[in-house]
Scaffold this active site. Structure first.
Site, PDB file in Angstrom:
ATOM      1  CG  ASP A 175      -1.879   1.089   1.259  1.00 46.96           C
ATOM      2  OD1 ASP A 175      -2.687   1.175   0.322  1.00 46.96           O
ATOM      3  OD2 ASP A 175      -1.813   1.916   2.193  1.00 46.96           O
ATOM      4  CE  LYS A 207      -1.878   4.981   1.292  1.00 47.20           C
ATOM      5  NZ  LYS A 207      -1.978   4.709   2.715  1.00 47.20           N
TER       6      LYS A 207
END
Ligand code: ADP
Ligand code: ASP
Ligand code: MG
Length: 824
Positions: A683, A687
C-alpha cells in the site's frame, strides 16, 4: 370575441372537462367566445389503430370501437344531469354507428386510405366537442355547435391538409356576420376541415391549435388562448429538462422557431395567422387556471435573456449530396429542394459546406426512404457522370436548437453553445444558423439529446446552479459516510457554490440502485439491498447509456474490476473520483492513458485519497508542480495503518500482541480489507509511486524497493490464515520493537522518493528506527506526515500532517474531489 382552445389532456378525463367547463363559464358571461377542442387524449391514436386493425382483416377492431364508445358514454354519464343524458347518449350512439359502418368498409376492402384515416380521426374531435356542447347546454349556456368541416376549407392533402385561408375567412366571416347566428358560446371541433369535394380533411397531428388560430384570425378575435397541461411555454421541454422554467413573454417569431424545432406545446403553423392579425396568444394551464402562463406577442421582451428557449427534434436524418462537380450543375439547389417538395418532404434544416462541394438537409426519419428515391432519380444523370455521389443518409440523429431574437446583438452565443457541447463529449454532425439569427441549430446523435438539452439549459438559464450527477461504486464504510456527508452538505453547496449534487446511482459488487431524478438517500441501504442483481460492468453500461451531464463516477472500492472501468467512463466524458489506488499504481502507460483520456474528454480524474486519506497531499503536490516548482525528495509516513500499529505496539509489554493491535486497526476501519496490503508495504509502495508520478517521474511499481518487515509465511493463504501466522511470528515483532527501543528509537514505516545527483529517481519503503530529533518521532495515532523538499522548500520542507486513515476523513477527501470535479 375570444377564442379558447383546449387540448387533448384538458379534455382527457371527465375531471379535466369539468375544469374546462368552469373556465369557460366564468368567461362566457363577459364576451362571446369560440371554444375549440381536441379529441380526448389518446383517442386520435386509437382511431388510427382501429382503421389499421380493420384493414388487416382483424375482427378485433369491433372491440376497439366498443371501448371508444364506452369512453365517450362514460363522459356523458359523468358530465350531464340524468335528464339530459338520453339525447346525448343517442348522439354518441349515432356517431358510433357511423364509425362502425366506415370500419366495415375498411374491413371488407382491406384498404385504409389517408382519406379514410382523416374521416375516422375526425370523430375524435366531433365526439368530444359535441359532448362538451351538451354539457354547456345542460348548464343553460346559450351555445351552438359549429361544424369546423364547413368552416375551414383545405386542399386534399389528407392527413396534413393545407388551409385555403381566403375561402376559410369567407365562410367563417359569413357565418359570424349573420345576425341569426349570435350566441354566447360557439363549440367547435379542432383539427378537422374539408376539401372542395366535401371530404373530411385534417390539419396535421396537434392541429387543433391551428384551428383555434384560424378561427381567431378570421373573426379578428381580441385574444387566442391555448389551454393545455403545463403553465405556459417553457425554456425547454419539461419532460427532458427538469429545471425548465416558464417563459412569461415571448415574441411570435421566437415561439415559431421553438415550435418548428420541436417544442410540442404549440403546433408550428398556429403562430402565423395570429401574428399576421396581431392577436395576442396566451398559453394557459387548465389545471392551474390562476397561473398567468405565457404571452406570445409582437416584440421580444427587452430583458436579460439572450436566449428565450431550447428545443429538440428526435428522429431526424441528414441527407447529404456531395460531389466535385456540384458547382457546375446549374440550378442544383433548386432541383434538390423541388425534388423533396414534390414528395411533400419537409426540410427542417439546411447546411452547406463553405467549399460548396456538399449540401445537407435534415428531414424527418420517416421521409428518408422517399427522399433517397426522389433525389437519386432527380440527379440520376449527374450521378452516372460521377459529378455527384448518390444521396448519403445518416440516421439516428436529432436536432437541437437555441432560440432568441436578442442573440443577433450578442456575440459569443454560438461559441458558448458549441464549447458547452464539445467540452462534454457531444459530437456535432452539422450546424446551421438561421440568416435572421433567431436560432442556432446543431445536428447531434439521437442518444445525446437529453444530455445536450440539459447542458445547454444549464449554461443559458441556470447560471445559479450546476447540476452534478454522482454515481457511487462501493457501499461500505467509506461509501456510507460519503453519502451522509453529501446529504448534510447539499444545501450549503447549492447556496454557496451553486452546485446541485444529486446521487443518481449507488452500487456494490452485486447490486445497483439507480434513479436519475436523484436517490432518496434516507433509505438507500434498504433500497440497494432490495435491488436486482447486477455487475459493475452493467452499472457502467447504464451510466454510459444515461449520458447525464456533469456525471461523476466515484470509486470507493478497492477492486481491480472497478478500476478497469475508468477508461470507458472517461472516454464518455464521465469524471472519475477514486480512493481505489489500483489504477494509479498500475503500469505507467495505463496511468498516463487515463490522464490523457480525462484531458481529451474534458473530464476530471481525481484521486486525492489514494495518499493520506483526506489530507491535501496530491492536490498540494499538483499545485506546486503546476505553479512551476520541482520536487527533489519526498519523505513520508504514508500508512495510517502502520503508524497506528507501531504506535500501539509496545513489544508486548502492555499485554497486547502484535496480532491484537493489527486486529484492532482493522476493527476500527484503518486497514485495507486485506491488512497485508498495509503491513506488507504494498500500500505504501503504491502511494509513494503515485506521488512520484504526480511529481512528474514515470516510475513503475518494480522500481520501488520494499524492505518488508513481514515474514514471508504471512503472505500465504486467506486473511484468516494470515492472522494465525501472525500469532506465530510474535517473537519476530517483539525483536523488532526491542531493538528500536534499545537504541532510544521508535519504529516507523517510511517511504522515500529521491532524485539523485544524476537525475535518477528512486523510491523505497521500509521500517526504520526513528530518533527523537526526527520530524517523524512525534507522530501519533494513525497520523501521516509528508515532507516535500522542492526548489522552493529546499532545506526546510513543506509539511503536511494529520490523520491518514479512517472512513470519515477518506470520505471527506473523496467529497472534496467530487466538488473539484464538479467545478471543472
Ligand atoms: P395538448 O394536448 O394540450 O395539445 P400537447 O401534449 O400537445 O398538449 O402539448 C403540451 C406538452 O408539450 C407539455 O405537456 C409538454 O410536455 C410539451 N412541451 C414540449 N416542449 C415544451 C415547451 N418548450 N414548453 C412547454 N411544454 C412543452
Ligand atoms: N387530436 C389531434 C391529435 O391528436 C389534434 C390535436 O390534439 O390537436 O393530433
Ligand atoms: Mg397539442
Amino acid at each position: 370575441m375570444q377564442v379558447l382552445k383546449f387540448g387533448g389532456s384538458s379534455v382527457g378525463t371527465t375531471d379535466a372537462i369539468s375544469k374546462v367547463i368552469a373556465i369557460v363559464k366564468a368567461r362566457v358571461q363577459t364576451k362571446p367566445i369560440i371554444v375549440v377542442v381536441s379529441a380526448m387524449s389518446g383517442v386520435t391514436d386509437q382511431f388510427i389503430l382501429l382503421g389499421q386493425t380493420a384493414a388487416q382483416g382483424n375482427e378485433g377492431y369491433q372491440t376497439m370501437i366498443q371501448s371508444l364508445a364506452q369512453k365517450h358514454e362514460d363522459a356523458v354519464l359523468a358530465l350531464l344531469p340524468t335528464a339530459q343524458q338520453a339525447s346525448a347518449l343517442s348522439m354518441v350512439k349515432e356517431l358510433i354507428q357511423e364509425i362502425e359502418s366506415h370500419c366495415a368498409t375498411i374491413f371488407n376492402e382491406g384498404i385504409f386510405s389517408l382519406r379514410m384515416q382523416d374521416c375516422l380521426m375526425s370523430y375524435g374531435e366531433i365526439l368530444s366537442s359535441k359532448i362538451i356542447a351538451a354539457a354547456f347546454e345542460a348548464e343553460g349556456v346559450d351555445q351552438v355547435w359549429l361544424d369546423s368541416r364547413s368552416m375551414i376549407k383545405t386542399n386534399s392533402a389528407y392527413s396534413s391538409a393545407v388551409v385555403d385561408r381566403a375561402l376559410t375567412n369567407q365562410s367563417i366571416q359569413a357565418y359570424f356576420t349573420n345576425p341569426t347566428n349570435q350566441h354566447a358560446l360557439y363549440m367547435a371541433p379542432g383539427f378537422i376541415a374539408s376539401d372542395a369535394a366535401g371530404h373530411t380533411t385534417t390539419l396535421g397531428r396537434g392541429g387543433s391549435d391551428y384551428s383555434g388560430a384560424i378561427y381567431a384570425a378570421s373573426i379578428n378575435a381580441s385574444i387566442l388562448e391555448i389551454w393545455t397541461d403545463v403553465s405556459g411555454m417553457m425554456t425547454a421541454d419539461p419532460r427532458i429538462v427538469n429545471n425548465a422554467k416558464e417563459i412569461p413573454r415571448i415574441s411570435y417569431q421566437e415561439a415559431m422557431e421553438l415550435s418548428h424545432f420541436g417544442a410540442k406545446i404549440i403546433y408550428p403553423p398556429t403562430i402565423q395567422p395570429v401574428m399576421q392579425a396581431h392577436i395576442p396568444l396566451w398559453i394557459k394551464n387548465t389545471f392551474e387556471p390562476g397561473h398567468p402562463g405565457t404571452l406570445i406577442e409582437n416584440a421580444s421582451p427587452k430583458d436579460n435573456n439572450v436566449i428565450r428557449g431550447i428545443s429538440s427534434i428526435k428522429d431526424i436524418c441528414l441527407l447529404s449530396l456531395e460531389g466535385a462537380g456540384m458547382l457546375a450543375i446549374p440550378g442544383f439547389t433548386k432541383r434538390l429542394f423541388d425534388a423533396l417538395a414534390k414528395k411533400q418532404i419537409g426540410i427542417i434544416l439546411i447546411t452547406q459546406s463553405s467549399s460548396e462541394h456538399s449540401i445537407s438537409v435534415g428531414v424527418s426519419v420517416q421521409d428518408t426512404h422517399l427522399a433517397k428515391i426522389a433525389v437519386d432519380a432527380e440527379f440520376e444523370e449527374e450521378i452516372n457522370l460521377q459529378l455527384l455521389e448518390p444521396l448519403i443518409i445518416e440516421k439516428e440523429l436529432s436536432i437541437i436548437a437555441i432560440v432568441g431574437e436578442q442573440m443577433r446583438n450578442h456575440p459569443g452565443v454560438s461559441g458558448k453553445m458549441f464549447s458547452v457541447l464539445g467540452n462534454n463529449g457531444i459530437n456535432i454532425r452539422a450546424i446551421a444558423q438561421g440568416s435572421s439569427e433567431k436560432n442556432i441549430t446543431a445536428v447531434i446523435e439521437a442518444q445525446d439529446v437529453h444530455k445536450s438539452m440539459n447542458l445547454l439549459h444549464e449554461a443559458f438559464f441556470e447560471s445559479a446552479y450546476k447540476q452534478v450527477n454522482v454515481y457511487i461504486a462501493g457501499a461500505g464504510n467509506v461509501g456510507s459516510k460519503l453519502i451522509d456527508q453529501i446529504k448534510k452538505q447539499a444545501n450549503y453547496l447549492q447556496n454557496h457554490l451553486g452546485l446541485q449534487i444529486k446521487i443518481v446511482g449507488i452500487a456494490n459488487s452485486t447490486k445497483q440502485l439507480i434513479n436519475t431524478e436523484g436517490i432518496d438517500v434516507s433509505h438507500w441501504a434498504d433500497e440497494l439491498a432490495a435491488a436486482p442483481a447486477s455487475s459493475i460492468q452493467e452499472y457502467v453500461a447504464v451510466i454510459v447509456h444515461h449520458n447525464l451531464p456533469n456525471s461523476i463516477f466515484v470509486d470507493v472500492t478497492a477492486h481491480a474490476t472497478v478500476a478497469d472501468t475508468y477508461a470507458q467512463l472517461l472516454s464518455h466524458s464521465v469524471s472519475v473520483v477514486a480512493c481505489n489506488k489500483i489504477a494509479c499504481s498500475s503500469p505507467y502507460v495505463h496511468y498516463a492513458k487515463l490522464k490523457s483520456l480525462a484531458q481529451n474528454h474534458h473530464a476530471a480524474f481525481l484521486f486525492e485519497t489514494n495518499v493520506g486519506a483526506g489530507l491535501p497531499i496530491v492536490s498540494t503536490l499538483n499545485d506546486l508542480i503546476h505553479s512551476g516548482d520541482t520536487i527533489h525528495k519526498i519523505e513520508a509516513v504514508l500508512s495510517g495503518t502502520l503508524n497506528f500499529v507501531f504506535n500501539h505496539y509496545a513489544g508486548g509489554a502492555d499485554g497486547k500482541t502484535f496480532t491484537q493491535v493489527v486486529k484492532q486497526a482493522q476493527d476500527e476501519g484503518y486497514t485495507e480489507p486485506d491488512p497485508r496490503l498495509d503491513l506488507g508495504g504494498t500500500d505504501v509502495m503504491r502511494k509513494i509511486l503515485i506521488l512520484a508520478r504526480e511529481a512528474g517521474y514515470p516510475l513503475e511499481m518494480e522500481d520501488t524497493v520494499n524492505e518488508s518487515f513481514l515474514p514471508a509465511p504471512c503472505f500465504n493463504g486467506s486473511v484468516a490464515d494470515f492472522y494465525i501466522e501472525l500469532e506465530k511470528q510474535e517473537p519476530h515483532f517483539k525483536q523488532l520493537y526491542d531493538a528500536a527501543a534499545a537504541a532510544g528509537c521508535k519504529l516507523k514505516f517510511i517511504a522515500k522518493f529521491e532524485k539523485d545527483a544524476n537525475g535518477k529517481a528512486t523510491a523505497k519503503v521500509g521500517l526504520q528506527h526513528i530518533q527523537p530529533s526526527s520530524d517523524f518521532y512525534h507522530l501519533y495515532g494513525k497520523d501521516n506526515l509528508v515532507l516535500f523538499y522542492t526548489n522552493r522548500y529546499p532545506e526546510l520542507p513543506l509539511v503536511i500532517k494529520g490523520a491518514g486513515a479512517g472512513a470519515d476523513v477518506t470520505a471527506s477527501g473523496v467529497f472534496a474531489d467530487i466538488i473539484r470535479a464538479a467545478r471543472v
